[in-house]
Design an enzyme around this catalytic site. Structure first.
Site, PDB file in Angstrom:
ATOM      1  N   ARG A   1      -2.945  10.718   3.907  1.00 15.21           N
ATOM      2  CA  ARG A   1      -3.941   9.086   4.169  1.00 15.21           C
ATOM      3  C   ARG A   1      -4.009  10.443   2.696  1.00 15.21           C
ATOM      4  O   ARG A   1      -5.497  10.301   1.632  1.00 15.21           O
ATOM      5  CB  ARG A   1      -5.112   9.467   4.293  1.00 15.21           C
ATOM      6  CG  ARG A   1      -3.909   7.974   5.514  1.00 15.21           C
ATOM      7  CD  ARG A   1      -3.830   7.118   5.521  1.00 15.21           C
ATOM      8  NE  ARG A   1      -3.441   6.005   6.432  1.00 15.21           N
ATOM      9  CZ  ARG A   1      -2.291   6.458   6.714  1.00 15.21           C
ATOM     10  NH1 ARG A   1      -0.859   6.807   6.042  1.00 15.21           N
ATOM     11  NH2 ARG A   1      -1.758   5.440   7.592  1.00 15.21           N
TER      12      ARG A   1
ATOM     13  N   SER B   1      -9.313   1.176   8.887  1.00  8.91           N
ATOM     14  CA  SER B   1      -9.581   2.421  10.482  1.00  8.91           C
ATOM     15  C   SER B   1     -10.605   3.389   9.703  1.00  8.91           C
ATOM     16  O   SER B   1     -10.372   3.953   8.488  1.00  8.91           O
ATOM     17  CB  SER B   1      -7.910   3.109  10.037  1.00  8.91           C
ATOM     18  OG  SER B   1      -6.895   2.769  10.830  1.00  8.91           O
TER      19      SER B   1
ATOM     20  N   GLU C   1     -11.436   8.013   6.609  1.00  2.97           N
ATOM     21  CA  GLU C   1     -10.530   7.128   5.742  1.00  2.97           C
ATOM     22  C   GLU C   1     -11.233   6.685   4.378  1.00  2.97           C
ATOM     23  O   GLU C   1     -11.216   6.400   3.517  1.00  2.97           O
ATOM     24  CB  GLU C   1      -9.539   6.246   6.081  1.00  2.97           C
ATOM     25  CG  GLU C   1      -8.103   6.778   7.188  1.00  2.97           C
ATOM     26  CD  GLU C   1      -7.370   6.091   7.507  1.00  2.97           C
ATOM     27  OE1 GLU C   1      -7.454   5.388   6.631  1.00  2.97           O
ATOM     28  OE2 GLU C   1      -6.867   6.540   8.403  1.00  2.97           O
TER      29      GLU C   1
END
Length: 291
Positions: A162, A211, A281
Site C-alpha cells: 500500500r 479497508s 489506508e
C-alpha cells in the site's frame, strides 16, 4: 475548461460525506493539466486531484483551492503493442477491467473490486488477494506541481504494501503496464471468484471506503478491531461494520467528523488493548472544523 465554484463533492465520494470544493474543474489532456498547474502555482492556489474518492475522507469544511478531476485523454486505455497497455491516470479501475475482459487483456486481475482510478491505485499500490498493481508496472508518467513532466520506473517507485515513493506533488497521467499470457477465461474465473468472496465478506451495500487500516505485519487489522470489541461501535451514523471490522460505514447521515472520530477511537482502543498502532489506508483531505 469550465471552473465551477462551491462545487458539492458529497456525491463524488464513496462515503457520501464532506464539504464542497472551493473551485472544481475537469482537465482532459496533459497540456491542459500542465497549464492549470503553472497558473495555479503562479497565483498560490492549492490544487487537489480528486480520483474516484474511494479511499478518501473529505472534511465537512470542504477543500480549499482548485479540485481537479482527470478525464478525456487522461482517462483512456490504449494498446500500443501486444502485451502492453497505457492507462490514463483518471481511468476508473471498473472501466479498465470491463475493457480488458472485452478485449481479452489479462494480468490486471488484482484490481477487481477496487473502486478507484489508475492514478490512485499506483500511488497506494492497490491490490487484493490476487496481487498488487505495482507487479505489472513498466513505468509511470507524471506531472509535477510546477507543470514539468517526469517518468518513473518501478525501481524508483519502490512499490511496497500500500505504498510507493511518488512525491506528494506528482500527478499520474499515464501508467504503462505489462500484461500476461493468462488465458482470458481463467482471468474471468479468478475475477468472478474474488468478487464473490468480496460480496460475502465485505459490506458492499452501504457507503464505505473499503479497508480503513493497513494490516500490520503478520496480523489483520480486522481481527484486532474485532478482538478489541469494536464491531458495531458507532459515533452518530458512522459505524464499524458488523460484517468486517476493518470497514467504517456511513449508516445514514454521518458527517466526516463522525467518521474521523470512529477511526481515531479505533486506533486508540487497539493501541490500548494490543499495543499496535494501526496505520490508515484512508486519506484525509480538506478542512475538518473543530467541534
Amino acid at each position: 475548461m469550465t471552473v465551477r465554484l462551491d462545487e458539492p463533492l458529497v456525491k463524488k465520494t464513496w462515503w457520501r460525506v464532506g464539504g464542497p470544493a472551493e473551485a472544481f474543474a475537469e482537465v482532459t489532456s496533459v497540456e491542459q493539466l500542465a497549464e492549470t498547474l503553472r497558473v495555479t502555482r503562479a497565483h498560490d492556489v492549492p490544487v487537489f486531484v480528486l480520483g474516484n474518492a474511494s479511499n478518501l475522507l473529505i472534511g465537512d469544511g470542504g477543500i480549499p483551492g482548485l479540485v481537479v478531476r482527470l478525464g478525456g485523454d487522461l482517462a483512456r486505455l490504449e494498446a500500443p503493442e501486444p502485451g502492453r497497455l497505457v492507462l490514463g491516470g483518471g481511468l476508473k479501475l471498473v472501466s479498465l477491467l470491463r475493457q480488458a475482459q472485452r478485449d481479452g487483456y489479462t494480468g490486471l486481475e488484482m484490481v477487481a473490486g477496487v473502486p478507484g482510478t489508475v492514478g490512485g491505485a499506483i500511488r497506494m499500490n492497490a491490490g487484493t488477494r490476487l496481487g498488487e498493481i505495482g507487479d505489472r508496472v513498466r513505468h509511470v508518467d507524471v506531472l509535477r506541481g510546477d507543470g514539468s513532466k517526469a517518468r518513473w520506473t518501478p525501481e524508483q517507485l519502490a512499490f511496497a504494501y500500500r505504498h510507493c515513493t511518488l512525491p506528494p506533488d506528482a500527478i499520474v497521467v499515464a501508467a504503462h503496464m505489462e500484461l500476461t499470457d493468462l488465458d482470458p477465461e481463467e482471468s474471468r474465473a479468478q475475477i468472478a471468484e474474488h468478487l464473490d468472496y468480496r460480496a460475502r465478506t465485505q459490506p458492499t451495500d452501504v457507503p464505505t471506503c473499503g479497508s480503513t487500516f493497513r494490516n500490520p505485519p503478520g496480523d489483520s487489522a480486522g481481527r484486532l478491531i474485532d478482538a478489541a470489541g469494536l464491531k458495531g461501535f458507532a459515533i452518530g451514523a458512522a459505524r464499524v461494520s458488523e460484517k468486517h471490522a476493518n470497514f467504517v460505514v456511513n449508516a445514514g447521515n454521518a458527517t466526516a467528523a463522525d467518521i474521523r472520530a470512529v477511526i481515531e477511537t479505533v486506533q486508540a482502543r487497539v493501541h490500548e488493548t494490543f499495543g499496535v498502532e494501526l496505520q490508515r489506508e484512508v486519506h484525509y483531505a480538506g478542512r475538518f472544523p473543530a467541534n
